[in-house]
Design a protein around this motif. Structure first.
Motif, PDB file in Angstrom:
ATOM      1  N   ALA A   1       0.442  -1.003   0.073  1.00 61.92           N
ATOM      2  CA  ALA A   1       0.009  -0.036   0.045  1.00 61.92           C
ATOM      3  C   ALA A   1       0.774   1.600   0.057  1.00 61.92           C
TER       4      ALA A   1
ATOM      5  N   TYR B   1      -0.915  -1.614  -4.141  1.00 57.20           N
ATOM      6  CA  TYR B   1      -1.837  -0.738  -3.853  1.00 57.20           C
ATOM      7  C   TYR B   1      -2.112   0.397  -3.550  1.00 57.20           C
TER       8      TYR B   1
ATOM      9  N   SER C   1      -5.301   4.187   2.705  1.00 55.63           N
ATOM     10  CA  SER C   1      -4.998   5.475   3.642  1.00 55.63           C
ATOM     11  C   SER C   1      -3.516   5.474   3.599  1.00 55.63           C
ATOM     12  N   THR C   2      -2.550   4.667   2.866  1.00 59.53           N
ATOM     13  CA  THR C   2      -1.254   4.880   3.637  1.00 59.53           C
ATOM     14  C   THR C   2      -0.769   5.622   2.531  1.00 59.53           C
TER      15      THR C   2
ATOM     16  N   TYR D   1     -12.604  -2.723   0.125  1.00 63.84           N
ATOM     17  CA  TYR D   1     -11.631  -2.269   0.856  1.00 63.84           C
ATOM     18  C   TYR D   1     -12.886  -2.071   2.427  1.00 63.84           C
TER      19      TYR D   1
ATOM     20  N   TYR E   1     -12.466  -1.257   6.398  1.00 62.21           N
ATOM     21  CA  TYR E   1     -11.368  -1.340   7.446  1.00 62.21           C
ATOM     22  C   TYR E   1     -12.386  -0.752   8.514  1.00 62.21           C
TER      23      TYR E   1
ATOM     24  N   LYS F   1     -10.009  -6.558   0.601  1.00 63.83           N
ATOM     25  CA  LYS F   1      -8.957  -5.912   1.290  1.00 63.83           C
ATOM     26  C   LYS F   1      -9.455  -5.870   2.934  1.00 63.83           C
TER      27      LYS F   1
ATOM     28  N   THR G   1      -9.009  -5.421   6.570  1.00 63.86           N
ATOM     29  CA  THR G   1      -8.126  -4.649   7.459  1.00 63.86           C
ATOM     30  C   THR G   1      -9.065  -4.514   8.530  1.00 63.86           C
TER      31      THR G   1
ATOM     32  N   GLY H   1      -4.692  -7.101   5.832  1.00 68.66           N
ATOM     33  CA  GLY H   1      -4.528  -5.517   6.025  1.00 68.66           C
ATOM     34  C   GLY H   1      -3.746  -5.620   6.702  1.00 68.66           C
ATOM     35  N   HIS H   2      -3.981  -6.133   7.881  1.00 73.61           N
ATOM     36  CA  HIS H   2      -3.031  -5.482   8.903  1.00 73.61           C
ATOM     37  C   HIS H   2      -2.244  -6.273   9.489  1.00 73.61           C
ATOM     38  N   ASP H   3      -0.636  -5.803   8.450  1.00 73.16           N
ATOM     39  CA  ASP H   3       0.971  -6.084   8.851  1.00 73.16           C
ATOM     40  C   ASP H   3       0.832  -7.601  10.049  1.00 73.16           C
ATOM     41  N   GLU H   4       0.752  -7.516  11.005  1.00 70.30           N
ATOM     42  CA  GLU H   4       0.988  -7.786  12.480  1.00 70.30           C
ATOM     43  C   GLU H   4       0.295  -8.878  12.457  1.00 70.30           C
TER      44      GLU H   4
ATOM     45  N   VAL I   1      -2.414  -6.987   1.669  1.00 71.61           N
ATOM     46  CA  VAL I   1      -1.858  -5.213   1.589  1.00 71.61           C
ATOM     47  C   VAL I   1      -1.561  -4.306   2.299  1.00 71.61           C
ATOM     48  N   GLY I   2      -0.183  -4.004   2.582  1.00 69.96           N
ATOM     49  CA  GLY I   2       0.137  -3.589   3.418  1.00 69.96           C
ATOM     50  C   GLY I   2       0.976  -2.508   3.726  1.00 69.96           C
ATOM     51  N   SER I   3       1.292  -1.405   4.757  1.00 74.43           N
ATOM     52  CA  SER I   3       1.700  -0.317   4.364  1.00 74.43           C
ATOM     53  C   SER I   3       3.584  -0.547   5.149  1.00 74.43           C
TER      54      SER I   3
ATOM     55  N   VAL J   1       1.503   6.384  11.732  1.00 66.12           N
ATOM     56  CA  VAL J   1       1.910   5.153  10.984  1.00 66.12           C
ATOM     57  C   VAL J   1       2.385   5.358   9.809  1.00 66.12           C
TER      58      VAL J   1
HETATM   59  C1  NAY Z   1      -4.078   1.497   3.215  1.00 71.09           C
HETATM   60  O1  NAY Z   1      -5.283   1.017   2.591  1.00 71.09           O
HETATM   61  O2  NAY Z   1      -3.467   1.969   2.877  1.00 71.09           O
HETATM   62  C2  NAY Z   1      -4.204  -0.322   3.748  1.00 71.09           C
HETATM   63  O3  NAY Z   1      -5.422  -0.699   4.974  1.00 71.09           O
HETATM   64  C3  NAY Z   1      -3.117  -0.890   4.185  1.00 71.09           C
HETATM   65  C4  NAY Z   1      -2.349  -0.669   5.469  1.00 71.09           C
HETATM   66  C5  NAY Z   1      -2.578  -1.084   7.086  1.00 71.09           C
HETATM   67  N1  NAY Z   1      -3.614  -0.142   7.244  1.00 71.09           N
HETATM   68  C6  NAY Z   1      -3.345   1.065   7.471  1.00 71.09           C
HETATM   69  C7  NAY Z   1      -4.771   1.567   7.700  1.00 71.09           C
HETATM   70  O4  NAY Z   1      -2.756   1.589   7.973  1.00 71.09           O
HETATM   71  O5  NAY Z   1      -0.678  -2.336   6.485  1.00 71.09           O
HETATM   72  C8  NAY Z   1      -1.347  -1.371   7.761  1.00 71.09           C
HETATM   73  C9  NAY Z   1      -1.749  -1.159   8.773  1.00 71.09           C
HETATM   74  O6  NAY Z   1      -0.850   0.275   8.884  1.00 71.09           O
HETATM   75  C10 NAY Z   1      -0.813  -1.454   9.393  1.00 71.09           C
HETATM   76  O7  NAY Z   1      -0.470  -3.592   9.556  1.00 71.09           O
HETATM   77  C11 NAY Z   1       0.063  -1.468  10.967  1.00 71.09           C
HETATM   78  O8  NAY Z   1      -1.871  -1.161  11.985  1.00 71.09           O
END
Ligand code: NAY
Length: 294
Positions: free
Chosen positions: A10, A42, A46-47, A135, A137, A163, A165, A188-191, A205-207, A250
């Protein structure tokens, strides 16, 4: 759906000091991540600060990514907006650029019923013949989607996946069970990448894949070969950095690390996002220098 499986960054939207988009840095970031083995991008989510870019800027960012990717990556354009009409306008533009798929956040801010949300997606898909990825979230939108909603969307031939998240991996698994093997689910949550994969996600998909794509690319490859045992330690290592990151913001954090890596020219993020103080930047720099994944 096989075509889309994999790890997608992302993308952050690199900016000059003051907030003008730095297209050169964006191109460099795309090529750097291609070399690290991500499946695709992506764009404008959000990112990418998509909701605080003008529609003109969103189009320009996508054009740059299409050019930089040079046909070598799978591209998902986030065209979502709280207005159906704006989403359609962005979707038309994305289609004209030849991207692989579009994705739209559920309409937020105005409280809408699930039926209105469904109509929003149908209107976009009716206007533009690109595959659609919903999407989800809830942490940002406050909107929950029902399993019936997913099932109905999955029956639409143009809606290829979601996606997802959210940390609710029971829900992820239930979507898989309801919608069948062909409905794509991107974690969507990398953790929780590894847990998401184990719950049935087709990819992610991850930031954080802006600043540390390799462990996620490795987890995808290991899982594809059935080597699930390799995932927990990779996830745990990545999570050390994620745990550090979420003590800050983030997007500014990831931009700072990409900047420290020499990929983008400035860590600037747009207001109302936070600008890191010098002390915060120094703290991130120390962690970055001591962490082999970053
Ligand atoms: C986006 O649209 O950019 C995303 O959703 C990418 C996924 C990230 N979600 C958000 C909300 O930032 O990578 C995750 C997230 O940053 C990461 O898991 C830390 O919580």
């Amino acid at each position: 759906s096989e075509h889309y499986r994999g790890v997608y960054t992302a993308l952050v939207t690199p900016m000059h000091e003051g907030g003008a988009i730095d297209h050169e840095s964006l191109e460099r970031l795309v090529r750097h991540l291609q070399a690290q083995g991500v499946k695709g991008f992506y764009v404008g989510g959000s990112t990418g600060e998509g909701f605080i870019l003008s529609t003109e800027e969103r189009r320009a960012v996508l054009e740059t990514v299409v050019r930089a990717a040079d046909g070598k990556s799978t591209l998902i354009a986030h065209i979502g907006a709280i207005s159906t009409e704006t989403s359609i306008e962005l979707a038309r533009h994305a289609h004209g650029l030849g991207v692989d798929a579009m994705s739209a956040v559920v309409p937020f801010y105005y409280k809408t019923t699930l039926d209105q949300i469904k109509r929003h997606y149908l209107a976009i898909m009716y206007a533009v013949p690109l595959p659609m990825i919903v999407y989800h979230y809830p942490g940002a939108t406050g909107v929950s989607l029902s399993l019936d909603f997913y099932e109905e969307m999955a029956r639409h031939p143009q809606c290829i996946g979601v996606k997802f998240t959210s940390l609710n991996l029971f829900e992820l698994q239930q979507i898989r069970a309801r919608c069948g093997r062909d409905f794509l689910i991107f974690n969507g949550h990398d953790e929780v990448y590894a847990a998401g994969a184990l719950s049935g996600a087709d990819g992610a998909v991850g930031s954080t894949y802006n600043m540390m794509a390799p462990p996620f690319v490795a987890m995808f490859r290991e899982a594809e070969r059935g080597h699930w045992g390799a995932l927990p330690s990779l996830q745990a290592e990545a999570n050390e950095a994620i745990a550090h990151m979420i003590r800050f913001d983030v997007i500014p954090y990831e931009k700072y690390v990409c900047y420290a890596q020499g990929i983008i020219r400035s860590p600037y993020a747009r207001q109302p996002l936070k600008q890191l103080t010098e002390a915060e930047a120094a703290e991130i720099r120390v962690f970055y220098e001591g962490n082999s994944l970053l």
